[in-house]
Every structure is written in C-alpha cells, then in structure tokens.
Design a protein around this motif. Structure first.
Motif, PDB file in Angstrom:
ATOM      1  N   GLY A   1      11.655   0.079  -1.031  1.00 54.99           N
ATOM      2  CA  GLY A   1      12.213  -0.060   0.296  1.00 54.99           C
ATOM      3  C   GLY A   1      11.845  -1.372   0.972  1.00 54.99           C
ATOM      4  O   GLY A   1      11.310  -2.295   0.357  1.00 54.99           O
ATOM      5  N   PRO A   2      12.092  -1.470   2.259  1.00 52.03           N
ATOM      6  CA  PRO A   2      11.799  -2.721   2.987  1.00 52.03           C
ATOM      7  C   PRO A   2      10.298  -2.871   3.265  1.00 52.03           C
ATOM      8  O   PRO A   2       9.611  -1.899   3.575  1.00 52.03           O
ATOM      9  N   VAL A   3       9.833  -4.117   3.148  1.00 55.46           N
ATOM     10  CA  VAL A   3       8.456  -4.457   3.527  1.00 55.46           C
ATOM     11  C   VAL A   3       8.575  -5.493   4.646  1.00 55.46           C
ATOM     12  O   VAL A   3       8.588  -6.706   4.407  1.00 55.46           O
ATOM     13  N   THR A   4       8.685  -4.989   5.837  1.00 58.96           N
ATOM     14  CA  THR A   4       8.923  -5.856   7.003  1.00 58.96           C
ATOM     15  C   THR A   4       7.938  -5.497   8.106  1.00 58.96           C
ATOM     16  O   THR A   4       7.056  -4.649   7.936  1.00 58.96           O
TER      17      THR A   4
ATOM     18  N   ALA B   1       8.566  -3.903  10.788  1.00 56.45           N
ATOM     19  CA  ALA B   1       8.768  -2.536  11.254  1.00 56.45           C
ATOM     20  C   ALA B   1       8.032  -1.518  10.384  1.00 56.45           C
ATOM     21  O   ALA B   1       7.569  -0.489  10.864  1.00 56.45           O
ATOM     22  N   SER B   2       7.914  -1.793   9.076  1.00 55.48           N
ATOM     23  CA  SER B   2       7.273  -0.847   8.158  1.00 55.48           C
ATOM     24  C   SER B   2       5.875  -1.308   7.751  1.00 55.48           C
ATOM     25  O   SER B   2       5.353  -0.849   6.731  1.00 55.48           O
ATOM     26  N   LEU B   3       5.282  -2.198   8.511  1.00 52.67           N
ATOM     27  CA  LEU B   3       4.000  -2.776   8.120  1.00 52.67           C
ATOM     28  C   LEU B   3       2.903  -1.716   8.057  1.00 52.67           C
ATOM     29  O   LEU B   3       2.076  -1.733   7.132  1.00 52.67           O
TER      30      LEU B   3
ATOM     31  N   ASP C   1       3.123   1.578   7.417  1.00 56.48           N
ATOM     32  CA  ASP C   1       3.278   2.449   6.253  1.00 56.48           C
ATOM     33  C   ASP C   1       2.923   1.716   4.970  1.00 56.48           C
ATOM     34  O   ASP C   1       2.280   2.285   4.068  1.00 56.48           O
ATOM     35  N   THR C   2       3.319   0.458   4.861  1.00 53.63           N
ATOM     36  CA  THR C   2       3.004  -0.317   3.655  1.00 53.63           C
ATOM     37  C   THR C   2       1.499  -0.525   3.520  1.00 53.63           C
ATOM     38  O   THR C   2       0.936  -0.420   2.420  1.00 53.63           O
ATOM     39  N   ARG C   3       0.820  -0.821   4.636  1.00 56.91           N
ATOM     40  CA  ARG C   3      -0.635  -1.008   4.580  1.00 56.91           C
ATOM     41  C   ARG C   3      -1.325   0.289   4.148  1.00 56.91           C
ATOM     42  O   ARG C   3      -2.272   0.268   3.345  1.00 56.91           O
TER      43      ARG C   3
ATOM     44  N   GLY D   1       5.588  -8.966   6.094  1.00 64.09           N
ATOM     45  CA  GLY D   1       5.352  -8.256   4.839  1.00 64.09           C
ATOM     46  C   GLY D   1       4.724  -9.154   3.789  1.00 64.09           C
ATOM     47  O   GLY D   1       3.824  -8.723   3.035  1.00 64.09           O
TER      48      GLY D   1
END
Length: 363
Positions: free
Chosen positions: A15-18, A20-22, A24-26, A50
């Motif tokens: 999915g996106p790594v931006t 907005a999703s920082l 969740d990615t972290r 990201g």
C-alpha cells in the motif's frame, strides 16, 4: 550464518507509504526484528515523509530495502544524501564555560566599539580634508545641494524647534515658580529661565531634535543610494561621494543649527515669560527688565558656540552610517536607528565636556 541456515523471509510492505499512513507504517516496522530485508515491490505510493521513515529504519535497525522501482529508488537516495549532509544540532555548552563566554563577548563588543570609533574618526578626517579643499576651491561646492539641504534640515525644522523651545520655557517657569515661591524669590525665575535656556537647554534640545530628524534622513538617503549601487557608479565616473553627498549635508547643518538654536532660545524666553506672567504676575515689561539687567550676553554666545560642533557631529555620524549600509533593507534600518542613537549620545557627551570646560575656566 551457519551452513544450511535459511535467510528469513523479507518483510513485504503493502500500500501507500506517505505522510497520511506514517503512523501505521512505523508500527509495522517496529513490530518486526532487526536486520530483516524490506520488500517495497508492493508499495503503491511513496512520498518524502515515507522515504525518511524507511531510510531512518534502515540506518537504525540495519535492514535492507529491496523491490523499489526507479522513482522510489531515486527518492530514497535523495533523502539519504540529505540526511547525511544535515548539520547536527550544537551540543549544549558546559556551565563552567559561561564565564569565559561572557568575557569573550565583552571583549568582542569592546573591540567593535573601538573599530567603529576609529572608522568614524577616519571618516571625520576625510570630511575635514574635503572641506579644506572646498574652501581653497569654492567653485567645487554644490550650491544647489547646499540650499536644498538647508531647506530640508533647517527651514522645515523651525516649527518643531520653536514649539519645543516654547514648551521648555513654560515648564521651566512653572517648576521654578512652584519652588521659588517658598522663599519669596519669585522674581529670580527670570534668571532661571534665561540662563537655563540660553546656556544649555535651548541648543542641546535643538541638537537632539535635529539629530532625530536629519541624522536618520541622511543615513536613509545615502544608504538607499548605497543599496542601489549609485555610490559605486559615482566612483566609476570619477566623482567623489564625500564631496557630492556628505559635504553639502554637513555644511547645511553647520549653517542652520545656530539659527535653529537662536529660534529655540527666543521661543523658550517667550514661553517662560508668558508662564511667569500667568503664574507669578510678572509682567512682560518686568520680565524684560530683569532679563537685561541680570543676564549677560555671554550665556547666549556660550550656547551658540556649541552649535557648529553639534552640527558637525550629527552630519558626520548620519552620513557615515549611511556609507556603512550593506545591500539589504535590514542593514538600512539598523544603520538608521544606530545613527540617531549615536548622534544623540555624542551630542550629550560633548555638551557635558563643554560644561566642564567652561566651569574650569570660570566662564
């Protein structure tokens, strides 16, 4: 790694790594052990935030990034280079260094004052040399510029100077009356007003007003020309900026400040006489008689003798600060403020020196 060991499967990021999703990615990256590879083939969108998170994770946990396309790889490399060239935050200084830092800053400030004083004296010497050359060759004096600056610095200042002198006379008469009435010596308020205004306050306050008006105007005008490189163009054409810009302004002040000081003296005496008449009943005729009998003309001359010196200080300081302006508006504003402060300070210091000199000689 021992023989036969199998490398762990890479983490697959989807999915996106931006920005907005920082979060969740972290959380996803921190929930997995260190040293594993990270597969970016499933990443659909990657922005600078990201890329910063991925490169920080790679540097902190020792992982590797795989599966990125060309655009993502370029962005990751750019962010990595930017992070590597970032200037680290300065470390806080130990407490025991603060005393040494204060001493160093004090020495630096003193040296800057000494350098500025030397530059000002050099500029004054240059102006005096040009003045001497102009006296020997009067045709080189720009009469049009001289008259213009006499109008700007002298004639236009008459209303404010006259009003200031009038109000100072009123205040002196009112305060003197309230004190001298206690001793039945109201008539001596005339001497108080005359000596105070003619000898000190008239020319001193006039010089302060002129410093606020003319020193700032000289700095702003010459500084603006310096910013637009007009002064450099004058030098290229073989013209002397001191002769064209500085000398007419200084001479205009030298000629007009005694006149303004005389106007301030007359206004102060008028204001003091009116207040003495209203407060103490001293008629204008009695005021005039007391003034002529007890006030010597030397008091007027002592005040007016200071005027050319004050004018030279104001003009030289204002023009010198204008010559020091750099190529930005912040420098222009700083130099304009400094010219007013320095001019007023030097006028007060020189007036104190005059007072000490006259007191020592009994004048």
């Amino acid at each position: 790694m021992t023989a036969g060991a199998v490398a762990p499967e890479p983490l697959a990021l989807q999915g996106p790594v931006t920005l907005a999703s920082l979060g969740d990615t972290r959380a996803f990256l921190e929930s997995h052990p260190d040293g594993r590879a990270l597969d970016l083939s499933g990443v659909t969108m990657l922005d600078t935030a990201g890329a910063w998170l991925l490169t920080s994770w790679q540097a902190g946990k020792g992982g590797t990034l795989t599966g990125a396309n060309a655009a993502q790889t370029l962005l990751l490399e750019t962010v990595t280079e930017a992070l590597a060239s970032a200037v680290p935050a300065p470390k806080p200084r130990p407490v025991h260094h603060q005393a040494g830092d204060t001493l160093a800053e004090t020495g630096k400030a003193v040296s800057q004052v000494a350098v500025g004083l030397g530059e000002s004296l050099g500029f004054l010497g240059l102006v005096m040399a040009r003045l001497g050359w102009t006296i020997l060759h009067p045709t080189r004096l720009r009469l049009t510029a001289l008259v213009h600056h006499m109008h700007q610095a002298g004639l236009n200042a008459v209303p404010i100077v006259a009003l200031m002198g009038f109000l100072i006379g009123v205040v002196l008469a009112f305060q003197g009356a309230s004190q001298l009435q206690q001793f039945g010596a109201e008539v001596f308020v005339v001497d108080l007003i005359a000596i105070s205004i003619l000898r000190e306050l008239g020319i001193l306050l006039t010089a302060i007003i002129v410093a606020g008006r003319s020193a700032s105007a000289f700095t702003a005008a010459i500084g603006s020309m310096k910013m637009r490189e007009e002064i450099d163009a004058m030098r290229v054409l073989g013209l002397d900026p001191i002769e064209l810009l500085v000398l007419p302004r200084v001479l205009a002040l030298v000629l007009m400040l005694p006149v303004l000081g005389f106007i301030a003296n007359i206004s102060g005496l008028v204001g003091g006489g009116l207040m003495a008449w209203a407060e103490l009943g001293i008629s204008p005729g009695m005021f005039r008689t007391q003034l002529l009998n007890n006030t010597d003309v030397s008091h007027l001359l002592i005040g007016l003798i200071k005027a050319p010196v004050f004018a030279m200080i104001i003009g030289v300081v204002g023009c010198h600060q204008g010559m020091q302006v750099k190529g930005d508006t912040e420098s222009l504003g700083s130099r304009t403020s400094r010219s007013v402060v320095v001019a007023i300070f030097l006028v007060i210091v020189v007036d104190a020196l005059f007072s000490i000199f006259f007191a020592l000689w009994g004048i």
